[in-house]
Design an enzyme around this catalytic site. Structure first.
Site, PDB file in Angstrom:
ATOM      1  N   ASN A 138       9.759   2.259   5.327  1.00  0.00           N
ATOM      2  CA  ASN A 138      11.001   1.504   5.161  1.00  0.00           C
ATOM      3  C   ASN A 138      12.137   2.205   5.875  1.00  0.00           C
ATOM      4  O   ASN A 138      12.096   3.413   6.129  1.00  0.00           O
ATOM      5  CB  ASN A 138      11.346   1.325   3.676  1.00  0.00           C
ATOM      6  CG  ASN A 138      11.783   2.606   3.021  1.00  0.00           C
ATOM      7  OD1 ASN A 138      10.959   3.404   2.585  1.00  0.00           O
ATOM      8  ND2 ASN A 138      13.089   2.821   2.932  1.00  0.00           N
ATOM      9  N   CYS A 139      13.160   1.421   6.241  1.00  0.00           N
ATOM     10  CA  CYS A 139      14.403   1.995   6.742  1.00  0.00           C
ATOM     11  C   CYS A 139      15.467   1.746   5.679  1.00  0.00           C
ATOM     12  O   CYS A 139      15.171   1.729   4.495  1.00  0.00           O
ATOM     13  CB  CYS A 139      14.775   1.426   8.101  1.00  0.00           C
ATOM     14  SG  CYS A 139      15.018  -0.367   8.112  1.00  0.00           S
ATOM     15  N   ILE A 140      16.701   1.480   6.066  1.00  0.00           N
ATOM     16  CA  ILE A 140      17.771   1.351   5.078  1.00  0.00           C
ATOM     17  C   ILE A 140      17.629   0.086   4.246  1.00  0.00           C
ATOM     18  O   ILE A 140      17.858   0.086   3.041  1.00  0.00           O
ATOM     19  CB  ILE A 140      19.145   1.365   5.783  1.00  0.00           C
ATOM     20  CG1 ILE A 140      19.356   2.716   6.471  1.00  0.00           C
ATOM     21  CG2 ILE A 140      20.264   1.126   4.777  1.00  0.00           C
ATOM     22  CD1 ILE A 140      20.636   2.809   7.250  1.00  0.00           C
ATOM     23  N   ARG A 149      14.868  -2.502   5.059  1.00  0.00           N
ATOM     24  CA  ARG A 149      13.659  -3.264   5.360  1.00  0.00           C
ATOM     25  C   ARG A 149      12.379  -2.489   5.091  1.00  0.00           C
ATOM     26  O   ARG A 149      12.321  -1.281   5.262  1.00  0.00           O
ATOM     27  CB  ARG A 149      13.622  -3.672   6.837  1.00  0.00           C
ATOM     28  CG  ARG A 149      14.912  -4.092   7.424  1.00  0.00           C
ATOM     29  CD  ARG A 149      14.726  -4.400   8.896  1.00  0.00           C
ATOM     30  NE  ARG A 149      15.999  -4.380   9.584  1.00  0.00           N
ATOM     31  CZ  ARG A 149      16.169  -4.715  10.849  1.00  0.00           C
ATOM     32  NH1 ARG A 149      15.133  -5.087  11.560  1.00  0.00           N
ATOM     33  NH2 ARG A 149      17.353  -4.673  11.398  1.00  0.00           N
TER      34      ARG A 149
END
Length: 532
Positions: A468-470, A472
């Protein structure tokens, strides 16, 4: 043909992962920047003159201490990238990858120093900067900046991928597996350090060429940067463009207190740290350009969505919209609002891209001088208002009101004119999905949401990689045909991006990390093991 598709998929996965790894040091840098901004603003003569109670030894010592802590990330940023890239990209033995990044970065500069000494190219202290050399962790080396950290980090990542599970002959078995990675790193980066001084002029020529192209665009340079960042955002590749402008010669070069500093954000922090006048040419690519859109434009979009929702549904979507507004207004995280209309009306997103670019251009033309990374209210207050009127912070409010009116008018008209199914306007059977998205948009997620998302993704057997990123989930799946997009949206997904036959992103919101961890536990509990 299938091999080619798989290769393309791996390429997407690599560049998305690379963009994500940039966020680890950049997130630290953003927070440290706030400390640096607070310390510098309250120790400036102008602020002390206006607030005499600050002129106390204990208070000033504490504020200088805050500034020192804030300057840490800026000073050691290349090393942070060298460690963060292999840490973020590696799927296994992440600790070894980061450790090897440190070793590789230091060995590379030691070898560069060795080459410069042996070839009699080591510069004297009084002309070091003019010769493109500087001190790196106490080693006189080439001034490579963040690019040096990125080069070392990428090489270490590829070495780690190749050798972390290597089996050596029995006599050398102790050095096999993960232990071999720092060994091969030291050997490889020592050779790379010898080669770099021979080819470094080629790298600087490319980066300077990009910088010259941006400067050659004049007032359109900030526009191209701002619009380009938004245009790349749906693909998760915007961090790469941002890092180039913030940390390399492409974002400009300046001499500050005798030191040559490259990159728009590096220049801004160096000026802030040394009490030098802030360069409008550097801040043109920083927070000030985001503020008209982030603080005013996107909240206007949320208001337009609320006003055009069916009256009976407005209460249901209020929480979703408020959480999105808070995210963009305070932290500069825009995806929770952008993904509400990105897939429904790509043309509207195109208008958003242009308006964001225009925001950068207008703020630059007006000569505002507000730096840092996020473009939210904290940057506005700390790096704008608290720094004094010379930053022209008040112009943000003027332009912001105009941007609010434009965004609200355009989006309200488009939603009604084209009957866009923004939250609150869906057909009856989908309203449950909006309510679900609203209820899950808080910082709390539960196992039922993670389980339902996992089922909608085709189950654990369909997932090859999960990260995951911030905002998504980033996944590599075995088959997109097993992914149930309507079910994902019904259970809290704000958007689904299918990059190719295997790479998919699911926009969840700022609580995505909690959802990811719960999915990890569910997958492990069912006896599956995937890479992250």
């Amino acid at each position: 043909m299938k091999t080619k598709a798989r290769s393309t998929s791996k390429g997407w996965e690599f560049f998305q992962g690379l963009g994500k790894t940039f966020m680890l040091p950049v997130a630290l840098l953003a927070f440290m920047g706030l400390l640096l901004g607070i310390g510098s603003s309250f120790t400036s003569p102008t602020t002390i003159e206006n607030l005499p109670f600050l002129d106390h030894k204990v208070i000033q010592v504490f504020l200088r201490f805050i500034s020192m802590v804030g300057g840490f990330a800026y000073t050691y940023l290349p090393l942070l990238f060298a460690m963060a890239i292999p840490l973020g990209l590696a799927r296994y033995e992440k600790g070894v990858a980061a450790f090897s990044g440190l070793i590789g970065y230091v060995i590379m500069h030691l070898s560069i120093n060795f080459y410069l000494v042996e070839t009699d190219r080591i510069a004297n202290a009084d002309v070091m900067r003019q010769e493109g050399q500087g001190m790196v962790l106490g080693i006189q080396s080439l001034e490579m900046g963040v690019l040096g950290g990125i080069i070392a980090g990428l090489i270490v990542y590829f070495l780690h991928q190749r050798f972390y599970n290597i089996k050596l002959p029995q006599a050398f078995a102790f050095f096999g597996g993960a232990r071999f990675v720092p060994i091969i790193t030291a050997i490889t980066l020592s050779i790379v350090g010898i080669i770099i001084p021979m080819i470094w002029p080629f790298f600087t020529m490319i980066i300077n060429g990009i910088g010259s192209a941006i400067k050659g665009a004049g007032v359109f340079g900030p526009f191209l940067f701002g619009a380009g960042e938004r245009l790349l955002l749906p693909f998760g590749l915007h961090h790469i463009l941002v890092a180039m402008i913030r940390f390399t010669e492409a974002g400009g070069t300046a001499v500050i207190n005798g030191d040559t500093v490259s990159g728009a954000l590096n220049i801004f922090y160096a000026e802030l740290k040394n009490g030098s006048p802030i360069s409008a040419s550097a801040t043109a690519f920083l927070s000030q350009g985001k503020m008209p859109t982030f603080m005013f434009g996107l909240p206007a979009v949320a208001l337009a969505i609320y006003h055009t929702a069916k009256p009976k549904n407005r209460k249901k979507i209020k929480g979703l919209l408020i959480s999105g507004v808070i995210a963009t207004f305070v932290t500069g995280i825009t995806e929770p609002i952008e993904f509400l209309f990105l897939f429904l009306a790509p043309a509207l997103y195109g208008i958003h891209v242009i308006l964001t670019g225009l925001g950068f251009m207008v703020m630059a033309l007006l000569g505002t001088k507000i730096g840092n990374t996020d473009g939210g209210i904290l940057d506005f207050l700390i790096f704008g208002v608290l720094q004094g009127t010379y930053t022209k912070w008040y112009l943000v409010l003027v332009i912001g009101v105009i941007w609010f009116a434009i965004y609200y008018s355009v989006f309200r008209y488009a939603i009604i004119k084209f009957n866009l199914k923004t939250p609150g306007r869906e057909v009856e059977e989908d309203q449950e999905g909006s309510d679900s998205a609203n209820s899950k948009s808080s910082s709390h997620s539960d196992n039922s949401q993670a389980a339902k998302l996992l089922d909608a993704l085709g189950g654990p057997e369909n997932i090859q990689s999960l990260d995951n990123c911030i905002t998504r989930l980033r996944l590599v799946v075995d088959s997109l045909e097993k992914v149930d997009e309507p079910a994902l949206k019904k259970n809290g997904a704000l958007g689904v991006i299918k990059l190719d036959d295997h790479n998919i992103q699911v926009v969840i919101g700022t609580h995505v990390n909690h959802v990811r961890m719960e999915m990890d536990h569910l997958i492990e509990s069912k006896g599956y093991k995937i890479s992250g």
